[in-house]
Design a protein around this motif. Sequence first.
Motif, PDB file in Angstrom:
ATOM      1  N   UNK A 119       0.854  -1.211   0.000  1.00  7.80           N
ATOM      2  CA  UNK A 119       0.000   0.000   0.000  1.00  7.80           C
ATOM      3  C   UNK A 119       0.876   1.242   0.000  1.00  7.80           C
ATOM      4  N   UNK A 120       0.559   2.137  -0.878  1.00 10.64           N
ATOM      5  CA  UNK A 120       1.360   3.360  -0.894  1.00 10.64           C
ATOM      6  C   UNK A 120       0.897   4.319   0.204  1.00 10.64           C
ATOM      7  N   UNK A 121       1.868   4.781   0.975  1.00 14.16           N
ATOM      8  CA  UNK A 121       1.533   5.776   1.992  1.00 14.16           C
ATOM      9  C   UNK A 121       1.600   7.172   1.380  1.00 14.16           C
ATOM     10  N   UNK A 122       1.729   7.205   0.053  1.00 17.36           N
ATOM     11  CA  UNK A 122       1.789   8.477  -0.654  1.00 17.36           C
ATOM     12  C   UNK A 122       0.491   9.275  -0.524  1.00 17.36           C
ATOM     13  N   UNK A 123      -0.545   8.641  -0.030  1.00 14.39           N
ATOM     14  CA  UNK A 123      -1.809   9.375   0.121  1.00 14.39           C
ATOM     15  C   UNK A 123      -1.884  10.129   1.450  1.00 14.39           C
ATOM     16  N   UNK A 124      -0.864   9.956   2.302  1.00 18.35           N
ATOM     17  CA  UNK A 124      -0.878  10.689   3.574  1.00 18.35           C
ATOM     18  C   UNK A 124      -0.395  12.123   3.367  1.00 18.35           C
ATOM     19  N   UNK A 125      -1.210  12.900   2.696  1.00 24.18           N
ATOM     20  CA  UNK A 125      -0.848  14.297   2.430  1.00 24.18           C
ATOM     21  C   UNK A 125      -2.113  15.161   2.396  1.00 24.18           C
ATOM     22  N   UNK A 126      -1.913  16.432   2.115  1.00 22.23           N
ATOM     23  CA  UNK A 126      -3.026  17.380   2.237  1.00 22.23           C
ATOM     24  C   UNK A 126      -4.097  17.211   1.167  1.00 22.23           C
ATOM     25  N   UNK A 127      -3.853  16.351   0.175  1.00 19.48           N
ATOM     26  CA  UNK A 127      -4.887  16.099  -0.829  1.00 19.48           C
ATOM     27  C   UNK A 127      -5.791  14.919  -0.451  1.00 19.48           C
ATOM     28  N   UNK A 128      -5.576  14.409   0.757  1.00 15.60           N
ATOM     29  CA  UNK A 128      -6.384  13.289   1.236  1.00 15.60           C
ATOM     30  C   UNK A 128      -7.206  13.722   2.447  1.00 15.60           C
ATOM     31  N   UNK A 129      -8.437  13.289   2.474  1.00 20.33           N
ATOM     32  CA  UNK A 129      -9.275  13.524   3.655  1.00 20.33           C
ATOM     33  C   UNK A 129      -9.646  12.191   4.281  1.00 20.33           C
ATOM     34  N   UNK A 156     -10.227   8.993  -5.401  1.00 23.97           N
ATOM     35  CA  UNK A 156      -9.554   7.749  -5.064  1.00 23.97           C
ATOM     36  C   UNK A 156     -10.069   7.323  -3.697  1.00 23.97           C
ATOM     37  N   UNK A 157     -10.358   6.044  -3.540  1.00 24.08           N
ATOM     38  CA  UNK A 157     -11.034   5.597  -2.312  1.00 24.08           C
ATOM     39  C   UNK A 157     -10.220   4.506  -1.613  1.00 24.08           C
ATOM     40  N   UNK A 158      -9.959   4.722  -0.344  1.00 23.18           N
ATOM     41  CA  UNK A 158      -9.236   3.758   0.489  1.00 23.18           C
ATOM     42  C   UNK A 158     -10.126   3.410   1.680  1.00 23.18           C
ATOM     43  N   UNK A 159     -10.305   2.123   1.911  1.00 25.15           N
ATOM     44  CA  UNK A 159     -11.116   1.679   3.053  1.00 25.15           C
ATOM     45  C   UNK A 159     -10.291   0.716   3.911  1.00 25.15           C
ATOM     46  N   UNK A 160      -9.791   1.189   5.045  1.00 24.11           N
ATOM     47  CA  UNK A 160      -9.082   0.284   5.955  1.00 24.11           C
ATOM     48  C   UNK A 160     -10.096  -0.640   6.641  1.00 24.11           C
ATOM     49  N   UNK A 161      -9.944  -1.923   6.383  1.00 26.37           N
ATOM     50  CA  UNK A 161     -10.998  -2.855   6.807  1.00 26.37           C
ATOM     51  C   UNK A 161     -11.112  -3.021   8.319  1.00 26.37           C
ATOM     52  N   UNK A 164     -11.059  22.345  -0.614  1.00 25.63           N
ATOM     53  CA  UNK A 164      -9.778  21.948  -0.042  1.00 25.63           C
ATOM     54  C   UNK A 164      -8.869  21.258  -1.062  1.00 25.63           C
ATOM     55  N   UNK A 165      -9.385  21.042  -2.281  1.00 26.83           N
ATOM     56  CA  UNK A 165      -8.575  20.386  -3.311  1.00 26.83           C
ATOM     57  C   UNK A 165      -8.287  18.923  -3.014  1.00 26.83           C
ATOM     58  N   UNK A 166      -9.216  18.272  -2.346  1.00 28.16           N
ATOM     59  CA  UNK A 166      -9.035  16.868  -1.965  1.00 28.16           C
ATOM     60  C   UNK A 166      -9.211  15.951  -3.186  1.00 28.16           C
ATOM     61  N   UNK A 167      -8.321  14.953  -3.278  1.00 24.63           N
ATOM     62  CA  UNK A 167      -8.383  13.989  -4.385  1.00 24.63           C
ATOM     63  C   UNK A 167      -8.637  12.554  -3.915  1.00 24.63           C
ATOM     64  N   UNK A 168      -8.209  12.255  -2.706  1.00 25.56           N
ATOM     65  CA  UNK A 168      -8.374  10.894  -2.186  1.00 25.56           C
ATOM     66  C   UNK A 168      -9.119  10.916  -0.858  1.00 25.56           C
ATOM     67  N   UNK A 169      -9.908   9.873  -0.655  1.00 27.52           N
ATOM     68  CA  UNK A 169     -10.644   9.756   0.601  1.00 27.52           C
ATOM     69  C   UNK A 169     -10.316   8.436   1.275  1.00 27.52           C
ATOM     70  N   UNK A 170     -10.067   8.504   2.571  1.00 35.23           N
ATOM     71  CA  UNK A 170      -9.998   7.294   3.391  1.00 35.23           C
ATOM     72  C   UNK A 170     -11.336   7.243   4.123  1.00 35.23           C
ATOM     73  N   UNK A 200     -20.155   5.155  -2.602  1.00 35.97           N
ATOM     74  CA  UNK A 200     -20.774   5.250  -3.927  1.00 35.97           C
ATOM     75  C   UNK A 200     -20.678   6.676  -4.451  1.00 35.97           C
ATOM     76  N   UNK A 201     -21.063   7.636  -3.633  1.00 33.74           N
ATOM     77  CA  UNK A 201     -21.004   9.040  -4.069  1.00 33.74           C
ATOM     78  C   UNK A 201     -19.568   9.495  -4.287  1.00 33.74           C
ATOM     79  N   UNK A 202     -18.655   9.007  -3.454  1.00 31.00           N
ATOM     80  CA  UNK A 202     -17.236   9.352  -3.631  1.00 31.00           C
ATOM     81  C   UNK A 202     -16.754   8.851  -4.986  1.00 31.00           C
TER      82      UNK A 202
END
Length: 183
Positions: free
Chosen positions: A1-11, A145-150, A116-122, A137-139
């Motif tokens: 898993x890339x931790x590259x999403x841990x930035x200000x473009x992720x909510x 980009x969608x990440x779901x930690x199970x 906020x210029x968000x591109x990815x959602x956890x 679904x709406x995302x």
Amino acid sequence: MDTAILNSKTALIVVDMLNDFVTGALTCENAKAIVKPLEELVTTARKHHLTVIYANDAHYKGIDKELELWGDHAIAGTKGAEVIPELAPQQGDYVVPKRRYSGFFQTDLQLILTELGIENLIITGLHTHMCVRHTTADAYYWGYGIYVPQDCVHAFTTEDHQSGLEYLKNVYGAHICTSDELK
Ligand code: ZN
């Protein structure tokens, strides 16, 4: 898993981690298992300057259709509609009240994410096959980009949780991961 999403473009979206869903009117025993990993993930998110957004049921008694199916829960302004103390919102977080399963439907979530210029959602919280699913679904429709930690989502039954995760992966292309993979 890339931790590259841990930035200000992720909510990080926390769905319905409310008193009524964890210990109240619609208690979900499985919810207790996700509190700790979610607490750690929220801490990680804040450390990396991610936006933390709570999408919270805030129902209107007597008119919200969902209450006909599930009985009264998370009525706006009540204790039951508050985020559990372990995950209480902090200054700088956003709290989005919702009256339907999806955190996007008739709320200002999409506006906040655009501004906020968000591109990815956890996406985390309750329940894997209902509010998490409809929010995902709406995302997906909006192109995130969608990440779901199970280990940070759950449902009333393990079956609903597992089939919910499969659905998110197969239908919305959600990256199903663990919270550790995101840290
Ligand atoms: Zn509800």
